[in-house]
Design a protein around this motif. Structure first.
Motif, PDB file in Angstrom:
ATOM      1  N   SER A 241       0.812  -1.221   0.000  1.00  0.00           N
ATOM      2  CA  SER A 241       0.000   0.000   0.000  1.00  0.00           C
ATOM      3  C   SER A 241       0.843   1.268   0.000  1.00  0.00           C
ATOM      4  CB  SER A 241      -0.927   0.016   1.219  1.00  0.00           C
ATOM      5  OG  SER A 241      -0.198   0.290   2.413  1.00  0.00           O
ATOM      6  N   LEU A 242       2.130   1.135   0.281  1.00  0.00           N
ATOM      7  CA  LEU A 242       3.001   2.307   0.391  1.00  0.00           C
ATOM      8  C   LEU A 242       3.515   2.736  -0.976  1.00  0.00           C
ATOM      9  CD1 LEU A 242       5.158   1.170   3.448  1.00  0.00           C
ATOM     10  CD2 LEU A 242       3.262   2.817   3.472  1.00  0.00           C
ATOM     11  N   PRO A 243       3.740   4.010  -1.167  1.00  0.00           N
ATOM     12  CA  PRO A 243       4.366   4.441  -2.421  1.00  0.00           C
ATOM     13  C   PRO A 243       5.785   3.890  -2.519  1.00  0.00           C
ATOM     14  CG  PRO A 243       4.182   6.258  -0.866  1.00  0.00           C
ATOM     15  CD  PRO A 243       3.417   5.131  -0.276  1.00  0.00           C
ATOM     16  N   GLU A 244       6.253   3.670  -3.713  1.00  0.00           N
ATOM     17  CA  GLU A 244       7.587   3.101  -3.915  1.00  0.00           C
ATOM     18  C   GLU A 244       8.662   3.955  -3.261  1.00  0.00           C
ATOM     19  OE1 GLU A 244      10.894   1.050  -4.790  1.00  0.00           O
ATOM     20  OE2 GLU A 244       8.802   0.362  -4.820  1.00  0.00           O
ATOM     21  N   SER A 245       8.465   5.260  -3.222  1.00  0.00           N
ATOM     22  CA  SER A 245       9.448   6.151  -2.615  1.00  0.00           C
ATOM     23  C   SER A 245       9.640   5.882  -1.126  1.00  0.00           C
ATOM     24  CB  SER A 245       9.037   7.607  -2.822  1.00  0.00           C
ATOM     25  OG  SER A 245       7.762   7.851  -2.257  1.00  0.00           O
ATOM     26  N   VAL A 246       8.615   5.314  -0.479  1.00  0.00           N
ATOM     27  CA  VAL A 246       8.721   4.930   0.934  1.00  0.00           C
ATOM     28  C   VAL A 246       9.184   3.480   1.062  1.00  0.00           C
ATOM     29  CG1 VAL A 246       7.430   4.592   3.083  1.00  0.00           C
ATOM     30  CG2 VAL A 246       7.007   6.613   1.673  1.00  0.00           C
ATOM     31  N   ARG A 247       8.614   2.599   0.241  1.00  0.00           N
ATOM     32  CA  ARG A 247       9.004   1.174   0.286  1.00  0.00           C
ATOM     33  C   ARG A 247      10.505   0.996   0.110  1.00  0.00           C
ATOM     34  NH1 ARG A 247       4.573   0.119  -3.150  1.00  0.00           N
ATOM     35  NH2 ARG A 247       5.975  -0.205  -4.926  1.00  0.00           N
ATOM     36  N   ALA A 248      11.109   1.823  -0.714  1.00  0.00           N
ATOM     37  CA  ALA A 248      12.530   1.670  -1.014  1.00  0.00           C
ATOM     38  C   ALA A 248      13.412   1.822   0.217  1.00  0.00           C
ATOM     39  CB  ALA A 248      12.947   2.701  -2.060  1.00  0.00           C
ATOM     40  N   HIS A 249      12.893   2.470   1.266  1.00  0.00           N
ATOM     41  CA  HIS A 249      13.696   2.710   2.463  1.00  0.00           C
ATOM     42  C   HIS A 249      13.329   1.783   3.622  1.00  0.00           C
ATOM     43  CE1 HIS A 249      15.436   6.179   0.538  1.00  0.00           C
ATOM     44  NE2 HIS A 249      14.222   6.605   0.212  1.00  0.00           N
ATOM     45  N   LEU A 250      12.394   0.871   3.386  1.00  0.00           N
ATOM     46  CA  LEU A 250      12.004  -0.105   4.410  1.00  0.00           C
ATOM     47  C   LEU A 250      12.635  -1.453   4.075  1.00  0.00           C
ATOM     48  CD1 LEU A 250       8.220   0.528   5.172  1.00  0.00           C
ATOM     49  CD2 LEU A 250      10.078   0.478   6.840  1.00  0.00           C
ATOM     50  N   ARG A 251      13.624  -1.860   4.846  1.00  0.00           N
ATOM     51  CA  ARG A 251      14.299  -3.143   4.618  1.00  0.00           C
ATOM     52  C   ARG A 251      14.051  -4.098   5.780  1.00  0.00           C
ATOM     53  NH1 ARG A 251      18.447  -1.707   0.983  1.00  0.00           N
ATOM     54  NH2 ARG A 251      17.598  -0.016  -0.298  1.00  0.00           N
ATOM     55  N   CYS A 252      12.928  -3.920   6.446  1.00  0.00           N
ATOM     56  CA  CYS A 252      12.610  -4.724   7.626  1.00  0.00           C
ATOM     57  C   CYS A 252      11.922  -6.027   7.212  1.00  0.00           C
ATOM     58  CB  CYS A 252      11.718  -3.929   8.563  1.00  0.00           C
ATOM     59  SG  CYS A 252      10.146  -3.406   7.838  1.00  0.00           S
ATOM     60  N   PRO A 253      11.785  -6.997   8.128  1.00  0.00           N
ATOM     61  CA  PRO A 253      11.119  -8.251   7.799  1.00  0.00           C
ATOM     62  C   PRO A 253       9.671  -8.057   7.355  1.00  0.00           C
ATOM     63  CG  PRO A 253      12.339  -8.444   9.855  1.00  0.00           C
ATOM     64  CD  PRO A 253      12.353  -7.002   9.494  1.00  0.00           C
ATOM     65  N   ILE A 254       9.241  -8.899   6.425  1.00  0.00           N
ATOM     66  CA  ILE A 254       7.845  -8.942   5.983  1.00  0.00           C
ATOM     67  C   ILE A 254       7.211 -10.169   6.629  1.00  0.00           C
ATOM     68  CG2 ILE A 254       6.290  -9.099   4.001  1.00  0.00           C
ATOM     69  CD1 ILE A 254       8.594  -7.916   2.317  1.00  0.00           C
ATOM     70  N   VAL A 255       6.138  -9.977   7.371  1.00  0.00           N
ATOM     71  CA  VAL A 255       5.545 -11.051   8.159  1.00  0.00           C
ATOM     72  C   VAL A 255       4.074 -11.220   7.809  1.00  0.00           C
ATOM     73  CG1 VAL A 255       7.179 -10.706  10.059  1.00  0.00           C
ATOM     74  CG2 VAL A 255       4.984  -9.486  10.066  1.00  0.00           C
ATOM     75  N   GLY A 256       3.543 -12.394   8.138  1.00  0.00           N
ATOM     76  CA  GLY A 256       2.127 -12.630   7.924  1.00  0.00           C
ATOM     77  C   GLY A 256       1.269 -11.962   8.971  1.00  0.00           C
ATOM     78  N   THR A 257       1.753 -11.967  10.225  1.00  0.00           N
ATOM     79  CA  THR A 257       1.042 -11.354  11.338  1.00  0.00           C
ATOM     80  C   THR A 257       2.034 -10.586  12.195  1.00  0.00           C
ATOM     81  OG1 THR A 257      -0.538 -13.190  11.397  1.00  0.00           O
ATOM     82  CG2 THR A 257      -0.433 -11.768  13.341  1.00  0.00           C
ATOM     83  N   LEU A 258       1.705  -9.375  12.543  1.00  0.00           N
ATOM     84  CA  LEU A 258       2.593  -8.570  13.379  1.00  0.00           C
ATOM     85  C   LEU A 258       2.551  -9.045  14.824  1.00  0.00           C
ATOM     86  CD1 LEU A 258       1.766  -4.980  12.083  1.00  0.00           C
ATOM     87  CD2 LEU A 258       3.845  -6.301  11.616  1.00  0.00           C
ATOM     88  N   GLU A 259       3.716  -9.183  15.421  1.00  0.00           N
ATOM     89  CA  GLU A 259       3.820  -9.515  16.840  1.00  0.00           C
ATOM     90  C   GLU A 259       4.184  -8.259  17.617  1.00  0.00           C
ATOM     91  OE1 GLU A 259       3.141 -12.326  18.251  1.00  0.00           O
ATOM     92  OE2 GLU A 259       2.800 -13.485  16.405  1.00  0.00           O
ATOM     93  N   PRO A 260       3.599  -8.061  18.794  1.00  0.00           N
ATOM     94  CA  PRO A 260       3.970  -6.888  19.596  1.00  0.00           C
ATOM     95  C   PRO A 260       5.472  -6.863  19.871  1.00  0.00           C
ATOM     96  CG  PRO A 260       2.007  -7.942  20.498  1.00  0.00           C
ATOM     97  CD  PRO A 260       2.545  -8.873  19.456  1.00  0.00           C
ATOM     98  N   ILE A 261       6.049  -5.688  19.880  1.00  0.00           N
ATOM     99  CA  ILE A 261       7.494  -5.543  20.068  1.00  0.00           C
ATOM    100  C   ILE A 261       7.838  -5.534  21.551  1.00  0.00           C
ATOM    101  CG2 ILE A 261       9.460  -3.985  19.742  1.00  0.00           C
ATOM    102  CD1 ILE A 261       8.174  -3.064  17.133  1.00  0.00           C
ATOM    103  N   THR A 262       8.816  -6.338  21.916  1.00  0.00           N
ATOM    104  CA  THR A 262       9.379  -6.317  23.260  1.00  0.00           C
ATOM    105  C   THR A 262      10.500  -5.289  23.279  1.00  0.00           C
ATOM    106  OG1 THR A 262       8.857  -8.651  23.651  1.00  0.00           O
ATOM    107  CG2 THR A 262      10.591  -7.654  25.021  1.00  0.00           C
ATOM    108  N   GLN A 263      10.418  -4.356  24.203  1.00  0.00           N
ATOM    109  CA  GLN A 263      11.368  -3.248  24.216  1.00  0.00           C
ATOM    110  C   GLN A 263      12.751  -3.696  24.666  1.00  0.00           C
ATOM    111  OE1 GLN A 263      10.039  -0.652  22.786  1.00  0.00           O
ATOM    112  NE2 GLN A 263       8.049  -1.631  22.839  1.00  0.00           N
TER     113      GLN A 263
END
Length: 275
Positions: A241-263
């Motif tokens: 859903s993100l524009p390519e100009s934003v996607r290009a800077h996201l190199r994080c994991p792609i997951v099926g379901t988001l898990e809450p982040i442990t700090q």
């Protein structure tokens, strides 16, 4: 939402950033956009405090929470803002990465933090004076003097941190110098700042009955390595859903379901919790 910066604008801003370690950009977003941001922060904060290790203490009555990009309805607006992208490309290079999305919340009763950096100075900065990361801050409220405003000592991103505890916390003998340099910031809804997280700073005591939530967007030059300390992820649908100009800077994991982040900010929480 805003006009693009000219080449002269970018040169001026990056020169100020290099000199002071921070720049302010007023009226980057409409107030209605910021109100929605505040709602998303409130929802994420309530969810994080309801589970173990969802929010880390950064001193009494002060918390930090890392979240996933899609927890913000306005993430694409933020990450694709032309002022942010122009400065990021000029300082970090065209292949910079988004490595952190989170927020700080000083509640009523928060006290003065110790002066600190957000992480030790990287070797690249120490050797070549080149910044390898930037933090974008977006206030969710109009900051008033009694709300514990952010305080920063301009120019201290170049300070030798050899004597800093954990590479982040200067000795108390250095506090008079930081107080003499300190500038308190009073951003209003819609304003943003871009800073080096190496510039020595602190949150001040919140004497009001209000909270002062501030969003943080962390950006890295390639190879800076701060992504190792963060756990943001995206789903395939959100990424698409993100524009390519934003996607290009996201190199994080792609997951099926988001898990809450442990700090993970345990050292900062320990030291900042001291009386």
């Amino acid at each position: 939402m805003t006009t693009n910066l000219t080449a002269a604008d970018v040169e001026s801003l990056t020169a100020r950033l290099s000199e002071d370690g921070i720049i302010g950009l007023p009226r980057a977003f409409p107030r209605d956009w910021v109100r929605r941001l505040g709602e998303d922060i409130d929802a994420a904060f309530a969810e994080a405090r309801a589970r173990p290790d969802g929010a880390v203490g950064r001193g009494p009555n002060r918390y930090y929470v890392e979240i996933h990009p899609e927890q913000l309805r306005g993430f694409a607006d933020l990450a694709g803002h032309p002022w942010i992208t122009a400065v990021a490309e000029a300082v970090l290079g065209p292949d910079y990465r988004i490595v952190e999305v989170g927020f700080d919340v000083p509640l009523a009763g928060a006290v003065d933090q110790p002066w600190h950096r957000d992480f030790p100075m990287p070797a690249e900065t120490a050797r070549h004076r080149r910044l390898t990361s930037l933090a974008v801050n977006v206030t969710a409220v109009d900051t008033e003097p009694d709300m514990g405003p952010f305080e920063i000592a301009p120019g201290t991103h170049r300070d030798d941190g050899a004597a800093f505890e954990h590479g982040m916390f200067p000795p108390r003998s250095a506090y008079p110098r930081y107080r003499s340099l300190a500038v308190r910031k009073f951003p209003r809804m819609g304003d943003i700042s871009i800073r080096s997280a190496l510039t020595v700073h602190r949150g001040t005591a919140n004497h009001s009955a209000k909270s002062r939530p501030v969003l943080v967007l962390g950006l890295d030059a390639p190879g800076a390595g701060n992504d190792e300390h963060h756990d943001i992820a995206v789903t395939q649908g959100f990424l698409a859903s993100l524009p390519e100009s934003v996607r290009a800077h996201l190199r994080c994991p792609i997951v099926g379901t988001l898990e809450p982040i442990t700090q993970k900010h345990t050292i900062e929480g320990l030291v900042m919790g001291e009386s």
